[in-house]
Every structure is written in structure tokens, then in C-alpha cells.
Design an enzyme around this catalytic site. Structure first.
Site, PDB file in Angstrom:
ATOM      1  CG  HIS A   1     -17.310   2.637   3.655  1.00 18.10           C
ATOM      2  ND1 HIS A   1     -16.987   2.529   2.391  1.00 18.10           N
ATOM      3  CD2 HIS A   1     -16.940   1.584   4.190  1.00 18.10           C
ATOM      4  CE1 HIS A   1     -16.124   1.510   2.199  1.00 18.10           C
ATOM      5  NE2 HIS A   1     -16.264   0.727   3.157  1.00 18.10           N
TER       6      HIS A   1
ATOM      7  CD  GLU B   1     -15.158 -14.731  15.435  1.00 19.28           C
ATOM      8  OE1 GLU B   1     -15.961 -13.485  15.322  1.00 19.28           O
ATOM      9  OE2 GLU B   1     -14.129 -14.695  15.050  1.00 19.28           O
TER      10      GLU B   1
ATOM     11  NE  ARG C   1     -14.077  -5.484  14.826  1.00 23.21           N
ATOM     12  CZ  ARG C   1     -14.958  -5.127  15.404  1.00 23.21           C
ATOM     13  NH1 ARG C   1     -14.739  -4.006  16.232  1.00 23.21           N
ATOM     14  NH2 ARG C   1     -16.195  -5.762  15.558  1.00 23.21           N
TER      15      ARG C   1
ATOM     16  NE  ARG D   1     -20.556  -9.149  10.827  1.00 23.11           N
ATOM     17  CZ  ARG D   1     -19.225  -9.084  11.723  1.00 23.11           C
ATOM     18  NH1 ARG D   1     -18.742 -10.065  11.989  1.00 23.11           N
ATOM     19  NH2 ARG D   1     -18.876  -7.784  12.327  1.00 23.11           N
TER      20      ARG D   1
ATOM     21  CG  ASN E   1     -20.801  -8.138  15.905  1.00 20.51           C
ATOM     22  OD1 ASN E   1     -21.419  -7.714  16.630  1.00 20.51           O
ATOM     23  ND2 ASN E   1     -19.489  -7.397  15.929  1.00 20.51           N
ATOM     24  CG  ASP E   2     -18.124 -13.137  12.640  1.00 21.47           C
ATOM     25  OD1 ASP E   2     -19.065 -13.152  11.612  1.00 21.47           O
ATOM     26  OD2 ASP E   2     -17.374 -12.559  12.830  1.00 21.47           O
TER      27      ASP E   2
ATOM     28  CB  CYS F   1     -15.051  -8.281  22.035  1.00 19.23           C
ATOM     29  SG  CYS F   1     -14.938  -9.748  21.026  1.00 19.23           S
TER      30      CYS F   1
ATOM     31  NE  ARG G   1     -10.744 -10.010  15.508  1.00 17.27           N
ATOM     32  CZ  ARG G   1     -11.746  -9.446  14.979  1.00 17.27           C
ATOM     33  NH1 ARG G   1     -12.864  -9.896  15.578  1.00 17.27           N
ATOM     34  NH2 ARG G   1     -12.040  -8.511  14.164  1.00 17.27           N
TER      35      ARG G   1
HETATM   36  C1  PEP Z   1     -17.617 -10.403  16.272  1.00 18.15           C
HETATM   37  O1  PEP Z   1     -17.657 -11.276  15.479  1.00 18.15           O
HETATM   38  O2  PEP Z   1     -18.540 -10.340  17.255  1.00 18.15           O
HETATM   39  C2  PEP Z   1     -16.490  -9.496  16.518  1.00 18.15           C
HETATM   40  C3  PEP Z   1     -16.374  -8.882  17.639  1.00 18.15           C
HETATM   41  O3  PEP Z   1     -15.521  -9.660  15.461  1.00 18.15           O
HETATM   42  P1  PEP Z   1     -15.794  -8.637  14.043  1.00 18.15           P
HETATM   43  O4  PEP Z   1     -17.021  -7.981  14.098  1.00 18.15           O
HETATM   44  O5  PEP Z   1     -14.599  -7.895  13.736  1.00 18.15           O
HETATM   45  O6  PEP Z   1     -16.075  -9.955  13.082  1.00 18.15           O
HETATM   46 MG    MG Z   2     -15.931 -11.627  14.283  1.00 16.16          MG
END
Ligand code: PEP
Ligand code: MG
Length: 582
Positions: free
Chosen positions: A197, A442, A304, A476, A465-466, A513, A344
Site C-alpha cells: 500500500h 497477459e 481497473r 509478482r 505485469n501478468d 497497459c 476492464r
Molecule cells: C497487467 O497485468 O499488466 C495489468 C495491466 O493488469 P493488472 O496489473 O491489474 O493485473
Molecule cells: Mg493483469
């Protein structure tokens, strides 16, 4: 004074220089003693009063949250209110006083320790984060019991004038609020990771921070001079004057650059060789649209939506209703004044669970997450789809589905969208009949089977990210494997390249994204891979735009083709860095 440096996790960029202000943990001041039987009820009352006081404090903080406060903050405070209302926190310590004759502080700590030990046994990243929330709520009750306002309000004005760096074992989201209005210039905490956080809020406040510093709060003394190098995750304590001067100079340069960036708000993002790039914003709540527009975004690339559902975790029957969701989506689309908003659908599970998802999964990131969860709860999904569709009558909306990997998941999702449309038609409710539907790419399986997606959908958005998490098999949110997180791993580059070029060939727009889109060190690489849509946190938009304005794709492209043939990490890193000097 001894000079030393500490290394942690960089979570929020920039340089901060100031004097350390230590937030001591109230747990250190707790005395343990047994009370006599006659004192039991007054001790129970003392603890009940402290809990009620904290409840009121949190409610007031929540109520007074300024509209500019980062949207995550409200959700985090709601989580704390929920924890406080749970009998395991608000009732059981009272029973401990009654049954074991412990004093109130000891009873509370006993319960909090027991809860946190239970959390330690569960190997679930999201629950680990919740453990921190419980500890933070416990800390707040302790402070109320001890009557010690061990907080920012204790800092004397002269200290404030000299710019304060907050050093703490951990900082609760509610405490972050107090820092907002004062001249606190940075944060250092012992706990935390990229997604803690403190990290998220520090990033959204745009304040340098370094977390995961292990025992910084023990090693750093009150009033020590501290430099935070937010890009490197390094903290320098009591620096030599030459080092201090050097950092001051760097800091001034960064400030000047930032000022200059402000002038780019209205400049269209066009490369030196004339290619227009779409700069979009990632948002969590409709209120974030103002900062998206402020930063010159041409639309929202990722809303999100799960943040609308957060703060209600554990209370599945309190999911936002269709009307409540509709209002939020409508608000966002109206706020963006005709610019497109990509919403999303619910990405819950793993680190953002609702009730059922958290019961059994041993590997929640591989479990009933996102679209898998939605397809398992079609009624809930339909409610969200109906709300999004209804909002599409008020401005351009794209519908984005997370975590797809199988053809049948795409087909089922499309079927449910059709079902929602049929229902709305029958009810004579307006919506955009031609709403575009896209997929998050992802999961590596999706990136390797793009024809399935391109055939069925209108656009793609790469969630790096995923994609990185699943391709490199690293959780992650687990700081133990954070060093393995590498966007430049050749496997990631190949998947990015394939997805972007497959989209271009088929005429299907592709965006990125994930966090990669907001990293200026990767902007040219992405341009060279053919990316034309970038979606990122509004705070990153202008520096990425500047990078785009200075780039010439015709020069970059041939170099990036060569990079895709490289496998050795040093060679890749060197070649990517060289793109900066083109
Ligand atoms: C991602 O996975 O890159 C993404 C944008 O979604 P989140 O970070 O919300 O999983
Ligand atoms: Mg994601």
C-alpha cells in the site's frame, strides 16, 4: 555521524532530501501485566473505548478524504474499517482480558500476534498483504490505548520547515493521509514491496519512496540527514557534503525537467518522423479521470473496475449493484468528454479476492481469477456487463476482458455480452450496439495463439505485469523473487513483438497497459516493436510523451529488429540503452 547506505525496493521515482522523522511502533511501548478480577470490566471498557475511538478516527478520515486524494486510499481505509468491525479484532481481545486477566494492550497484542501467525502459515500473497493491514489496525488501537499520538501531528514546525522524510517499520494508508498536507518529501519503510500500500500510494502522490528496507527504522536515528534515491531504491544516511551537493544538483535538474514537462500537456504525441501515438491513462475510479485529462491523456486505456468492488472483500452479498456500477462507469465516460474509456471487467481473485475465490486456492495467481471467476459467477458478470453497456449510451466505451487463454472463454464471454444486450433491448434500455470488445493478453498461452483472439475480438491490450509473472513463473507480489522480474527477458520481448505485429497485420489495435508502458527506459523499444498505444498511470504520461516526441521510429526500428535476435541479457540491456542515444 556515520555515513551509510541501505538498499531496498524502488517503488516511487525521484530524489528526496530531508531529515528523518521516525514513526515508532506503539508495540514497543507495551507493558504486560495481569489485572485483578475487579479491574476486568474497566479494562474491557478501556479497550472498547480505544476501538470505538479508532473507528471514529477512520470514519472521519474517510469522510474528510479530499477529492484529490488518491482513489486507492479510500478503498484501503475501508479495508481497515472492515477489519476493525470484525469480532476477531474487536471482540476476542476483550475475551482474553476476561479469561486470562491480561491488561488491555497485552490482550490486544496477543490476539494480533495469533492472527498474524495464522497468516504466516498461508502461502498467499494477497493474504500476506492483509496481515499487514491487521497489524496496522492493531497499531492504531494500541496508540489509542496508550494515548500517544505517535504521529505526524507530533512533528514540530521547525522540523517540518526543513523537509521531513518519514522512516517507519510500516505506514498505514490512513497515516499516509496526514503526510499529504505537510511537507513530507519521502518515505522509507522496513516492510513492503512493489505492490504494498505504501508503494502504491507513494506512486500516486508522486513522492520518492523506498520500501522493503529490513531494519532502516532501527538503523536510522531521529533527525539524521537522509537522501532517498527513488529510482535506485537506495537510501543514503548522513551523507558527506559532496554527496549531498551532488544529489541536490540532480534533484534540481529533475525539478526543472518536471516543470518543462508540464508544457507538453496539450502537445500531440507525434514522433520526430511523424507517427501519432495514443497516450492513454490507467485509472482505478471515475474520480481519476481528472488527473488523466490533466496529464493530457487522449482516453482511458484501462479502468481497473475491481476497485469499485474493493473494500467490500469478504462480503460478496455487498457487491455493487448494477445501478451503482452504472453510475460509476457513466461518471467516468462523461468526465472524459467524448474520449474513449476502456473498462476492464472484474479482475478479482489472486491478490484481489472476493469471498469464494480465497477459500481453497493454493496458488491463487493460477486459480479462479478474473474472467475465470466471472464465468463461474455468470449472474455477477451479467450485472457488470449490463452496467457497462448502459453506460456506453453516454460516451465511447470499450469492453476489456482480463486473463483470457482459451477459445471457449472468449466465446462464453461474448455470449454473455450478447445475453446482456438482449436483456437491455427487451427492457428498452439504451446502449452502444457496436461496443468494441477486447482481450488482455497477459497469459503466455494467449500471446502464442493470437489468431484465436484476433478472429473473435476488436482489440488487444497487453498486460505486461501478468505476462511477465506467468512467463517467468514469478509471483509478482513476492519480494523474494522480485529480482527475477525482467521485462527485457528475451522470452518477454518475443511475446511482445509477436502480439504487436500480429495485431498490426490483422488491423486489430494493440495497446500495452502494464507498468512497462510507463517506463521511459523502454519507450523507444516499444515504439520499435511497433506499439502505437500506451496506457499508464497519469503521473507517467508526460515523461513518456517527451520520450516519444524525441524519438524517430525509422531510426529505432532496425535496431529493435536486431535486439530481437539477441539472447544474452547483457547484450540486450546494452542494445536497449543504446536506443536512448539515437
Ligand atoms: C497487467 O497485468 O499488466 C495489468 C495491466 O493488469 P493488472 O496489473 O491489474 O493485473
Ligand atoms: Mg493483469
Amino acid at each position: 555521524m556515520a555515513t551509510f547506505s541501505l538498499h531496498g525496493i524502488p517503488v516511487s521515482r525521484g530524489i528526496a532530501i530531508g531529515r528523518a522523522h521516525l514513526l515508532r511502533s506503539a508495540a514497543l511501548d507495551v507493558k504486560h501485566y495481569l489485572i485483578s478480577q475487579e479491574k476486568i470490566e474497566s479494562e474491557v471498557q478501556r479497550l472498547s473505548n480505544a476501538i470505538a475511538q479508532v473507528h471514529e478516527e477512520l470514519q472521519t478520515i474517510r469522510k474528510d478524504l479530499s477529492p484529490e486524494a488518491p482513489s486507492e486510499l479510500g478503498a484501503f481505509i475501508d479495508v481497515h474499517v472492515l477489519i476493525l468491525s470484525d469480532p476477531i479484532v474487536s471482540e476476542q481481545p476483550l475475551d482474553i482480558i476476561r479469561s486470562r486477566y491480561y491488561n488491555a494492550e497485552w490482550a490486544l497484542l496477543t490476539q494480533i500476534d495469533a492472527l498474524s501467525a495464522q497468516f504466516d502459515e498461508i502461502e498467499d500473497a494477497y493474504l500476506r498483504e492483509r496481515k499487514n493491514d491487521i497489524l496496522q489496525v492493531g497499531e492504531r488501537i494500541l496508540k489509542a490505548l496508550l494515548g500517544s499520538a505517535n504521529s505526524i501531528s507530533n512533528v514540530s514546525e521547525p522540523e517540518i520547515a526543513s523537509q521531513i522524510i518519514v522512516v517507519a517499520h510500516d505506514i498505514s494508508p490512513a497515516d499516509m493521509l496526514q503526510f499529504r498536507d505537510r511537507s513530507f518529501v519521502g518515505f522509507v519503510t522496513d516492510l513492503g514491496g512493489q505492490n504494498s500500500h505504501t508503494a502504491i500510494v507513494a506512486r500516486s502522490l508522486d513522492i520518492p519512496a523506498a520500501v522493503g528496507m529490513s531494519n532502516a527504522s532501527i538503523l536510522i536515528n531521529q533527525n539524521d540527514w537522509v537522501i532517498i534515491d527513488g529510482d535506485a531504491g537506495v537510501v543514503i544516511v548522513n551523507p558527506a557534503s559532496v554527496v549531498l551537493d551532488q544529489y541536490r544538483e540532480n534533484q534540481n535538474r529533475l525539478l526543472r525537467e518536471r516543470k518543462k514537462l508540464g508544457k507538453l500537456k496539450k502537445t500531440p504525441a507525434i514522433t520526430r518522423d511523424g507517427t501519432e501515438i495514443h497516450m492513454l491513462a490507467n485509472i482505478e475510479l471515475p474520480e481519476d479521470c481528472s488527473s488523466a485529462l490533466e496529464a493530457g491523456a487522449v482516453g482511458v486505456g484501462l479502468f481497473r473496475s475491481e476497485f469499485l468492488f474493493m473494500g467490500r472483500t469478504g462480503y460478496a452479498n455487498k457487491l455493487p449493484s448494477e445501478d451503482e456500477q452504472f453510475e460509476s462507469y457513466r461518471k467516468a465516460v462523461v468526465a472524459m468528454k467524448g474520449k474513449p474509456v476502456t473498462i476492464r471487467t472484474l479482475d478479482v481473485g489472486a491478490d484481489k479476492p472476493l469471498d469464494k475465490a480465497e477459500e481453497t486456492a493454493l496458488n491463487p495467481a493460477l486459480g479462479l481469477r478474473a474472467i475465470r471467476y466471472c464465468l463461474a459467477e455468470p449472474q455477477m458478470f451479467l450485472t457488470q456487463l449490463r452496467a457497462i453497456l448502459r453506460a456506453s449510451a453516454y460516451g465511447p466505451i470499450n469492453l476489456l476482458i482480463p486473463m483470457l487463454s482459451h477459445a471457449f472463454e472468449i466465446d462464453q464471454s461474448l455470449l454473455l455480452i450478447e445475453q446482456a444486450k438482449t436483456q437491455l433491448r427487451a427492457e428498452k434500455k439504451k446502449f452502444d450496439e457496436k461496443i468494441h470488445v477486447g482481450a488482455m493478453i497477459e497469459i503466455p498461452a494467449a500471446a502464442l495463439t493470437l489468431p484465436l483472439f484476433i478472429k473473435r475480438l476488436d482489440f488487444l491490450s497487453i498486460g505486461t505485469n501478468d505476462l511477465i509473472q506467468y512467463t517467468l513463473a514469478i509471483d509478482r507480489v513476492d519480494h523474494e523473487v522480485a529480482h527475477l522480474y525482467d521485462p527485457l527477458h528475451p522470452a518477454i520481448l518475443q511475446l511482445l513483438a509477436t502480439t504487436i505485429s500480429a495485431g498490426a497485420k490483422a488491423g486489430v489495435p494493440v495497446a500495452v497497459c502494464g507498468e512497462v508502458a510507463g517506463d521511459i527506459k523502454l519507450t523507444r523499444l516499444l515504439l520499435g516493436l511497433g506499439l502505437r498505444e500506451f496506457s499508464m498511470h497519469p503521473a507517467q504520461l508526460l515523461s513518456v510523451k517527451q520520450e516519444i516526441l524525441n524519438s524517430d521510429i525509422s531510426e529505432i526500428e532496425p535496431q529493435v529488429k536486431k535486439i530481437l535476435k539477441l539472447y544474452e541479457p547483457e547484450a540486450i540491456a546494452e542494445a536497449v540503452e543504446k536506443l536512448q542515444s539515437l
